[in-house]
Enzyme design. Structure first.
Site, short mmCIF file in Angstrom:
data_model
loop_
_atom_site.label_atom_id
_atom_site.label_comp_id
_atom_site.label_asym_id
_atom_site.label_seq_id
_atom_site.Cartn_x
_atom_site.Cartn_y
_atom_site.Cartn_z
N TYR A 76 -11.61 -7.69 -0.20
CA TYR A 76 -10.62 -6.74 -0.71
C TYR A 76 -11.26 -5.36 -0.76
CZ TYR A 76 -7.62 -10.60 -2.36
OH TYR A 76 -6.82 -11.71 -2.45
N PHE A 231 2.32 -14.44 -2.68
CA PHE A 231 3.67 -14.02 -2.30
C PHE A 231 4.69 -14.59 -3.30
CE2 PHE A 231 2.70 -13.60 2.55
CZ PHE A 231 1.84 -12.56 2.28
N PRO A 232 4.48 -14.43 -4.61
CA PRO A 232 5.39 -15.02 -5.60
C PRO A 232 6.78 -14.41 -5.60
CG PRO A 232 3.88 -13.52 -6.69
CD PRO A 232 3.41 -13.64 -5.26
N LEU A 233 6.91 -13.24 -4.97
CA LEU A 233 8.22 -12.59 -4.88
C LEU A 233 8.64 -12.42 -3.42
CD1 LEU A 233 7.76 -9.85 -7.64
CD2 LEU A 233 9.03 -11.99 -7.81
N GLY A 234 8.06 -13.23 -2.55
CA GLY A 234 8.28 -13.02 -1.13
C GLY A 234 7.28 -12.00 -0.62
N PRO A 238 7.60 -8.73 7.94
CA PRO A 238 8.82 -9.17 8.63
C PRO A 238 8.94 -10.69 8.63
CG PRO A 238 7.64 -7.51 9.91
CD PRO A 238 6.73 -7.91 8.80
#
Length: 319
Positions: A76, A231-234, A238
């Site tokens: 990171y 990705f807990p909210l998407g 794309p």
């Protein structure tokens, strides 16, 4: 951070962090540690690489909000994020810093990281994390595999057997360099094979709109393994639907006086007791909102409506 690993966090019944702040989202289990169920994913701290002081202030605010579970990686910001955590966190915070191995920075590449799956690379990455975080023992190391979910797929000498990878990680655990081992981007079959080695958590892609791993989540819940979704909210990539665009989520948010993001995070916490969240942000306002999602109550009718939303996992892959 101190050059030694902080003492274990309080007993499982404690609803406060070592600093006395109420744990964001209440207490959860991460291996043999008690942590806030709403943690902090530090990846986006790399966005503040031009203002290190602002990054340090943000981490201090994370602690004040009752968060004591941090998720990081040496790749990171190519070490910047680990350096900020080392500077910002104090022994008295009782922070549990989980890091990951299995990838490394890829400067100048089309993709910002590349897989580093070989046993010698895993060991080297653990040593890098120890040095950058200023610790003599890492509370938890997640092996980022490439079996499932979005992301890179192993090729050539990066196709490494699970047993060889677990051998080096359990050896590092026996040597006292790491306390616990987790897995990321793994299938249920791989998890079942790895479980006898003692797995503390699983990090897979999962959200209200992406529930293909429901059986894996249930396996973790039954075995006391923390489920730490990414990705807990998407995702903005794309091909990924966004939870915050889902009509049922937006309607629930309006009814509750909350944001769609808070509803999406709260649903995850309500869905299974072993869920730990690590939403990330470099924005102080979003940070406050994410922490507050841990206190959002969802009534049975709202939960039923959200549960009925159709799962439609994304199809985007890096590389």
């Amino acid at each position: 951070m101190s050059s030694t690993t902080p003492s274990p966090t309080p007993a499982p019944s404690s609803d406060r962090t070592a600093t006395g702040a109420p744990r964001a989202g209440g207490p959860g289990r991460l291996g043999d540690r008690t942590v806030s169920r709403v943690g902090y994913g530090a990846m986006q701290l790399a966005r503040l690489d031009g203002d290190r002081a602002a990054a340090v202030r943000l981490v201090r605010r994370v602690v004040e909000l009752g968060v004591d579970h941090f998720d990081t990686a040496a790749f990171y910001g190519d070490g910047f994020v680990n350096g900020v955590l080392r500077e910002a966190l104090r022994p008295e915070d009782g922070a549990v810093v989980a890091t990951k191995v299995g990838a490394e920075p890829n400067p100048g590449g089309a993709v910002h990281l590349r897989l580093a799956q070989r046993p010698e690379q895993l060991r080297a990455s653990v040593e890098v994390n120890l040095r950058e975080l200023g610790l003599d023992r890492l509370p938890l190391v997640n092996l980022r595999r490439a079996d499932t979910g979005p992301g890179l797929r192993a090729e050539g000498d990066q196709v490494v057997g699970l047993d060889d990878q677990l051998a080096v990680l359990t050896a590092l655990r026996d040597e006292g360099k790491i306390d616990a081992v987790g897995l990321g981007s793994v299938s249920l079959d791989v998890l079942r094979r790895a479980a006898p080695a003692g797995i503390a958590c699983v990090q897979n892609e999962y959200s209200l709109l992406s529930r293909a791993d429901e059986e894996t989540l249930r396996f973790c819940a039954a075995g006391g393994i923390a489920w730490v979704p990414f990705f807990p909210l998407g995702s903005a990539f794309p091909g990924f639907p966004k939870v915050t665009d889902e009509p049922a989520v937006r309607a629930a948010a309006e009814s509750l006086g909350a944001t769609p993001a808070q509803v999406g995070l709260a649903w995850l916490l309500h869905h299974s007791p072993n869920v730990l969240l690590i939403p990330g942000t470099a924005d102080p306002d979003h940070l406050e909102s994410n922490a507050a999602a841990g206190a959002l109550a969802l009534d049975p009718a709202t939960l039923a409506t959200l549960d009925a939303v159709r799962s439609r996992p994304g199809e985007f892959e890096l590389g």
